[in-house]
Design a protein around this motif. Structure first.
Motif, short mmCIF file in Angstrom:
data_model
loop_
_atom_site.label_atom_id
_atom_site.label_comp_id
_atom_site.label_asym_id
_atom_site.label_seq_id
_atom_site.Cartn_x
_atom_site.Cartn_y
_atom_site.Cartn_z
N SER A 654 4.17 12.21 -7.87
CA SER A 654 3.76 11.40 -6.72
C SER A 654 3.13 10.09 -7.17
N TYR A 655 2.30 10.17 -8.21
CA TYR A 655 1.70 8.95 -8.76
C TYR A 655 2.80 8.06 -9.35
N GLY A 656 3.74 8.68 -10.06
CA GLY A 656 4.84 7.90 -10.63
C GLY A 656 5.68 7.23 -9.57
N ILE A 657 5.90 7.92 -8.44
CA ILE A 657 6.68 7.34 -7.34
C ILE A 657 5.99 6.07 -6.82
N ARG A 658 4.67 6.13 -6.70
CA ARG A 658 3.94 4.94 -6.24
C ARG A 658 4.12 3.80 -7.23
N MET A 659 4.04 4.10 -8.53
CA MET A 659 4.23 3.08 -9.55
C MET A 659 5.63 2.49 -9.51
N ALA A 660 6.62 3.34 -9.18
CA ALA A 660 8.01 2.89 -9.22
C ALA A 660 8.30 1.79 -8.21
N HIS A 661 7.47 1.65 -7.19
CA HIS A 661 7.67 0.59 -6.21
C HIS A 661 7.25 -0.78 -6.72
N HIS A 662 6.58 -0.82 -7.88
CA HIS A 662 6.22 -2.11 -8.48
C HIS A 662 7.48 -2.70 -9.10
N PRO A 663 7.76 -3.98 -8.87
CA PRO A 663 9.00 -4.57 -9.39
C PRO A 663 9.10 -4.59 -10.90
#
Length: 813
Positions: A654-663
């Motif tokens: 879940s934390y990684g998913i949030r990071m993945a939205h960073h360009p």
């Protein structure tokens, strides 16, 4: 002349020969000279011995949570004629009488500057704002003990203190029983985490008023103890008052001029520091010439120094370690050499000791309780206030030593009073811990995990990022930058919590006092008047906040390392955060190996993992983004999530998913599946891989979460079937260059590393944190919050949480 001779001075007709003064330095043992016959090497030995004894006692008393002043008083008594000093050979070798002048002079120089530091801690503006309740408690806590002290003095005069002058003795006894040690009280309150409670705020306000009143009463006692007529005592008081006025009208503007020219963020000129210290010595000379005491001049200068801006903080930093660490302990030994507990030998003397202790405790506690109850303070809190106000300390010893030097207190009375001060201070912490545990109201909130926010775009995520030193700040800011998600306004709020060990330093006590005034250890903009290190931290976070859509709130927690996890947990609960980020207890050296910062920091992480009210992440920092902050447009990180299954791994993803939205972030999810008929879980008996069924509910939850994540998150998902831990290692290394690994703390997998001293990181995290794996990839080990997963939560959970509480949470910062 080298010596003076007086005929018949010893009562036998033989001449009394005064010893020759000690020379400063020797020519060395090779020249057949004993270094202990010379002043400088002897005082060096005395300082080393005193520091070793007092620090050893402080270490032994640490489990009892006693302030260091207790160890220093006991150490002084042990080195004196009460214990080791009973051996005449030891006393004549280490503390010969002809060396005491040098030692006393050094001790009093240290005491001068320590009292200057005490004055710096005292904020007159805060005293002016003292409420009526605290003022009434302070006055009652002074008046009743003073009256009881006067009454006790008549009993002592009739028994062990015969022949002393009545007037000065009455005043000294009253002052000795009515004192509250402001610095010691602040240290005890901070240690017990009571500073931000109503009891703590009232105790500190009352103690500040008491401190000022004690110095006024002490000035009166010193003036009356002179050998001159009452008219001379009156002149001493009048000239002392004139000096205070001079300090306020002349010295304060001069110090304020230097403080205004000491700009925030710039080093204070050496000339200003030297001038201030010279003013302290000059003021001490004036008050000693007046006939009060040199200590008063140093204290008054400390009081009039402006407390705003960096000037006062820099002064504290420049002198506190030398004074408090080396010179001040000499004063306790000087006092201990005058204390002979053996003079309290018969039943009458022990009875008088019990009387003095009872009178001291009764006066302080009863007077404080009466005033507190009139101010409508609850009974238990009133009792705690009384016990806290009964704390003695260094000022008490100063009063007693002045009385001893002025021949107002004899040896037996002095020993009784020293033991009284030691006993009343020693019992404060145990009694308060036994009778009072402040209720910390639990704040209800719903989103205690990152996963609860993962699928809800636009909702705020709150994080508590903890760090020990400035070295961690670039990595923390870079991690925050990757965690901001889509960058929407109020998408991420970070509370950056600086973890500082509470010490006996004046700077620590000053910061604790600021935390008390703010209600929490919280630094707002424009109020960062702490030392330069703290200012750099605040400036770094505020600069990043201006350039991003992230809301950052710098905070600090100052506690003993054994209990600082309580501050972390309480701050997380108070701020309603979803995840706590903790620094790993090891940092990477230049050669790539991980070096431990101490077992205390590892214990902090373990305690937070056990008691946290939300999810927790432990960051193994290997320089994420390099030694400097990376701008948003330059972020280019490869992040990998190692997914084995279970709620901790789902939280990490879940934390990684949030990071993945960073360009600038590229996310790879490597999911490990056991080969059919086997399991990655180690058996409890043989240690080999055996077939163990994974819980059906966990497996189904993993499949559902992975399916949902792949639909709305830009990530690369790879599944690997593995049979043993060696296959896992090979697949991880095959990923190539990764800047940050995310992994759950307790995945269903056997230990990968052959040996580890970091079981709190779990089987996979321990391997990733080892130097044998990598020296460049940072690691974040995540534990998901679960109501039944944490043991003995420090903050009670609140039943019946609803969406309205979450709405209120989102509207507050």
């Amino acid at each position: 002349m080298a010596m003076a001779v007086a005929a018949g001075g010893n009562g036998t007709g033989a001449p009394l020969v005064c010893p020759a003064p000690m020379k400063a330095t020797s020519n060395g043992a090779w020249q057949n000279e004993n270094p202990l016959d010379y002043a400088l090497p002897l005082v060096i030995l005395q300082i080393c011995l005193v520091v070793a004894v007092t620090r050893a006692l402080a270490f032994l008393l640490r489990p009892l949570r006693q302030p260091r002043v207790i160890a220093e008083i006991i150490g002084g008594v042990l080195l004196g004629p009460s214990a080791l000093g009973r051996n005449k050979a030891f006393l004549d070798t280490v503390f010969p009488k002809r060396s005491l002048t040098v030692m006393d002079t050094l001790a009093n120089v240290g005491l001068l500057f320590f009292l200057f530091l005490v004055g710096l801690e005292l904020d007159l503006n805060a005293i002016r704002r003292t409420g009526r309740g605290a003022l009434a408690i302070a006055l009652a806590g002074i008046s009743l003990p003073f009256l009881l002290g006067v009454g006790t003095s008549f009993v002592l005069q009739a028994t062990v203190a015969t022949g002393v002058r009545q007037g000065p003795f009455l005043v000294f006894m009253g002052v000795a029983l009515s004192i509250t040690a402001f610095p010691v009280l602040a240290r005890i309150l901070a240690e017990l985490k009571l500073l931000t409670t109503d009891v703590g705020r009232m105790a500190m306000s009352a103690a500040a008023v008491n401190d000022v009143a004690a110095w006024i009463l002490l000035a009166l006692a010193v003036a009356l103890s002179g050998s001159g007529s009452p008219l001379v005592s009156l002149w001493v008081l009048l000239t002392g008052a004139a000096f205070v006025a001079f300090a306020a009208l002349a010295i304060r503007p001069f110090l304020a001029w230097m403080a205004r020219r000491s700009l925030q963020g710039e080093p204070v000129k050496e000339t200003y520091i030297c001038a201030t210290l010279a003013v302290v010595l000059a003021a001490s000379f004036i008050t000693d010439t007046i006939g009060i005491h040199a200590l008063f001049g140093a204290f008054i200068v400390g009081v009039v120094v402006p407390k705003d801006g960096p000037f006062a903080g820099v002064l504290i930093e420049k002198i506190e370690d030398l004074v408090s660490g080396l010179l001040l302990p000499l004063y306790f030994v000087s006092s201990g050499l005058k204390t002979n507990v053996a003079t309290i030998s018969d039943g009458r003397s022990w009875g008088l000791l019990v009387l003095v202790i009872t009178t001291a405790c009764l006066g302080k506690i009863a007077g404080t309780i009466a005033a507190a109850r009139l101010a409508r303070v609850p009974s238990r809190e009133a009792l705690v206030l009384g016990v806290l106000m009964n704390t003695k300390g260094l000022v008490e010893l100063i009063v007693l030593n002045i009385g001893k030097d002025r021949k107002v207190l004899n040896e037996e009375t002095f020993a009784i009073m020293v033991l009284m001060a030691l006993f009343t201070t020693f019992i404060t912490t145990p009694i308060v811990m036994a009778i009072y545990k402040p209720a910390r109201p639990a704040v209800p909130y719903k989103h205690r995990t990152v996963m609860s926010r993962a699928n809800q775009a636009g909702l705020e995520l709150r994080m508590l990022a903890c760090f020990h030193s400035e070295r961690s700040i670039p990595t923390i800011i870079n991690l925050i930058e990757t965690s901001r998600g889509t960058g929407v306004r109020r998408g991420l709020t970070v509370y950056a919590l600086h973890l500082m060990e509470l010490s006996e330093r004046s700077s620590a006590i000053s910061m604790v006092n600021r935390a008390r005034r703010n209600g929490l250890p919280f630094w707002n903009r424009g109020q960062s008047s702490e030392g330069s290190s703290s200012n750099h931290i605040v400036v770094a976070f505020e600069a990043y906040e201006q350039l991003s859509s992230v809301s950052i709130r710098p905070m600090t927690a100052i506690s003993d390392l054994a209990t600082i996890h309580e501050d972390i947990v309480a701050s997380a609960q108070e701020k309603r955060v979803a995840i706590i980020l903790l620094p790993f207890h090891k940092q990477q050296r230049v050669d790539g190996f991980m070096e431990s910062l101490g077992m205390s920091f590892r214990d902090i992480n373990r305690s937070v993992l056990r008691h946290a009210p939300c999810s927790v992440g432990i960051l193994v920092d290997r320089g994420l983004g390099g030694p400097a902050q990376v701008s948003s447009s330059d972020v280019s990180y490869s992040i990998a999530v190692l997914f084995f299954g279970g709620r901790d791994d789902r939280e990490a993803l879940s934390y990684g998913i949030r990071m993945a939205h960073h360009p600038g972030v590229s996310l790879t999810v490597l999911r490990f599946l056991p080969e059919h008929g086997t399991s990655l879980i180690e058996s409890s008996s043989g240690g080999e891989s055996v077939g163990v069924d994974v819980e059906a509910g966990e497996s189904a939850a993993d499949d559902a979460f992975m399916a949902a994540a792949s639909k709305y998150c830009p990530m690369k998902c790879v599944e690997k079937t593995v049979k043993e831990t060696a296959d896992i290692v090979n697949e991880i290394k095959a990923l190539g260059v990764i800047n940050l690994f995310l992994v759950g703390r307790t995945p269903p997998v056997a230990a990968i590393a052959s040996r580890t001293d970091c079981p709190e990181l779990g089987p996979v995290g321990s391997y990733l944190a080892s130097s044998e794996f990598s020296t460049t990839a940072s690691v974040l080990v995540v534990q998901q919050y679960h109501p039944d997963g944490n043991n003995e939560l420090l903050v009670d959970e609140v039943e019946g949480e609803n969406e309205a509480s979450d709405t209120a949470d989102s509207s507050q910062s």
